[in-house]
Scaffold this motif. Structure first.
Motif, PDB file in Angstrom:
ATOM      1  N   VAL A  98      11.033   2.739   7.745  1.00  0.00           N
ATOM      2  CA  VAL A  98      10.895   3.000   6.318  1.00  0.00           C
ATOM      3  C   VAL A  98       9.464   3.398   5.999  1.00  0.00           C
ATOM      4  N   ILE A  99       9.300   4.187   4.951  1.00  0.00           N
ATOM      5  CA  ILE A  99       7.982   4.549   4.432  1.00  0.00           C
ATOM      6  C   ILE A  99       7.911   4.012   3.020  1.00  0.00           C
ATOM      7  N   ARG A 100       6.852   3.270   2.739  1.00  0.00           N
ATOM      8  CA  ARG A 100       6.689   2.648   1.424  1.00  0.00           C
ATOM      9  C   ARG A 100       5.259   2.815   0.936  1.00  0.00           C
ATOM     10  N   ASN A 101       5.083   2.872  -0.373  1.00  0.00           N
ATOM     11  CA  ASN A 101       3.769   2.831  -1.007  1.00  0.00           C
ATOM     12  C   ASN A 101       3.605   1.423  -1.556  1.00  0.00           C
ATOM     13  N   VAL A 102       2.675   0.663  -0.993  1.00  0.00           N
ATOM     14  CA  VAL A 102       2.543  -0.751  -1.331  1.00  0.00           C
ATOM     15  C   VAL A 102       1.138  -1.053  -1.851  1.00  0.00           C
ATOM     16  N   VAL A 134      -0.589   2.162   8.680  1.00  0.00           N
ATOM     17  CA  VAL A 134      -1.060   2.884   7.501  1.00  0.00           C
ATOM     18  C   VAL A 134      -0.956   4.380   7.767  1.00  0.00           C
ATOM     19  N   ILE A 135      -0.314   5.093   6.829  1.00  0.00           N
ATOM     20  CA  ILE A 135      -0.172   6.546   6.943  1.00  0.00           C
ATOM     21  C   ILE A 135      -1.209   7.258   6.085  1.00  0.00           C
ATOM     22  N   ALA A 136      -1.384   6.777   4.841  1.00  0.00           N
ATOM     23  CA  ALA A 136      -2.298   7.436   3.909  1.00  0.00           C
ATOM     24  C   ALA A 136      -2.712   6.463   2.818  1.00  0.00           C
ATOM     25  N   ILE A 144      -1.173   2.001  -0.879  1.00  0.00           N
ATOM     26  CA  ILE A 144      -1.343   2.427   0.508  1.00  0.00           C
ATOM     27  C   ILE A 144       0.024   2.782   1.056  1.00  0.00           C
ATOM     28  N   LYS A 145       0.134   3.983   1.627  1.00  0.00           N
ATOM     29  CA  LYS A 145       1.404   4.432   2.199  1.00  0.00           C
ATOM     30  C   LYS A 145       1.488   3.927   3.630  1.00  0.00           C
ATOM     31  N   ILE A 146       2.584   3.213   3.921  1.00  0.00           N
ATOM     32  CA  ILE A 146       2.782   2.649   5.255  1.00  0.00           C
ATOM     33  C   ILE A 146       4.124   3.088   5.819  1.00  0.00           C
ATOM     34  N   GLN A 147       4.230   2.988   7.137  1.00  0.00           N
ATOM     35  CA  GLN A 147       5.508   3.184   7.828  1.00  0.00           C
ATOM     36  C   GLN A 147       5.757   1.915   8.615  1.00  0.00           C
ATOM     37  N   GLY A 148       6.944   1.337   8.421  1.00  0.00           N
ATOM     38  CA  GLY A 148       7.248   0.081   9.097  1.00  0.00           C
ATOM     39  C   GLY A 148       8.701  -0.012   9.488  1.00  0.00           C
ATOM     40  N   ASP A 149       9.006  -1.114  10.159  1.00  0.00           N
ATOM     41  CA  ASP A 149      10.371  -1.381  10.608  1.00  0.00           C
ATOM     42  C   ASP A 149      11.036  -2.281   9.584  1.00  0.00           C
ATOM     43  N   GLY A 150      11.846  -1.681   8.717  1.00  0.00           N
ATOM     44  CA  GLY A 150      12.540  -2.433   7.677  1.00  0.00           C
ATOM     45  C   GLY A 150      13.948  -2.774   8.097  1.00  0.00           C
ATOM     46  N   ALA A 175     -10.342   0.446   0.625  1.00  0.00           N
ATOM     47  CA  ALA A 175     -11.550   0.588   1.429  1.00  0.00           C
ATOM     48  C   ALA A 175     -11.466  -0.141   2.776  1.00  0.00           C
ATOM     49  N   ASN A 176     -10.658  -1.200   2.856  1.00  0.00           N
ATOM     50  CA  ASN A 176     -10.551  -1.945   4.108  1.00  0.00           C
ATOM     51  C   ASN A 176      -9.512  -1.357   5.055  1.00  0.00           C
ATOM     52  N   PHE A 177      -8.785  -0.345   4.618  1.00  0.00           N
ATOM     53  CA  PHE A 177      -7.735   0.258   5.432  1.00  0.00           C
ATOM     54  C   PHE A 177      -8.003   1.737   5.623  1.00  0.00           C
ATOM     55  N   LYS A 178      -7.518   2.262   6.763  1.00  0.00           N
ATOM     56  CA  LYS A 178      -7.603   3.706   7.009  1.00  0.00           C
ATOM     57  C   LYS A 178      -6.350   4.130   7.760  1.00  0.00           C
ATOM     58  N   PRO A 179      -5.981   5.402   7.673  1.00  0.00           N
ATOM     59  CA  PRO A 179      -4.792   5.868   8.392  1.00  0.00           C
ATOM     60  C   PRO A 179      -4.874   5.516   9.873  1.00  0.00           C
ATOM     61  N   GLY A 180      -3.741   5.026  10.396  1.00  0.00           N
ATOM     62  CA  GLY A 180      -3.667   4.623  11.790  1.00  0.00           C
ATOM     63  C   GLY A 180      -3.833   3.128  12.009  1.00  0.00           C
TER      64      GLY A 180
END
Length: 67
Positions: free
Chosen positions: A52-56, A33-35, A41-47, A6-11
Motif C-alpha cells: 500500500v501507498i499512504r500519505n501519513v 519513505v517515498i516522498a 510523508i508518502k510511504i510504501q508499506g505492507d498493509g 526534516a527527520n525523514f528522507k526518501p529511502g
C-alpha cells in the motif's frame, strides 16, 4: 523554520504506527519513505499482505533501527 519531515528522507526504512479506524489501538507496519509533501510523508508499506501507498503524518512514523 524546519520542514515537517526534516527527520525523514526518501529511502528511509520506517515503522508506520497504523491506527485502527474508530479506536485508539495502533500496530507497527514496516514501510519505506517515498516522498515528502508539505504536511505529510508518502510511504510504501505492507498493509495486511498487500503493498500500500499512504500519505501519513510524520508523528505516526519511527525510523527503523538496523538489525
Amino acid at each position: 523554520m524546519s520542514h515537517i519531515g526534516a527527520n525523514f528522507k526518501p529511502g528511509d526504512k520506517v515503522i508506520w504506527w497504523k491506527r485502527i479506524p474508530g479506536g485508539d489501538y495502533v500496530y507497527p507496519v514496516a514501510a519505506v519513505v517515498i516522498a515528502l509533501t508539505a504536511k505529510r510523508i508518502k510511504i510504501q508499506g505492507d498493509g495486511d499482505g498487500e503493498i500500500v501507498i499512504r500519505n501519513v503524518p510524520p508523528e505516526s512514523l519511527q525510523k527503523r533501527e538496523p538489525i
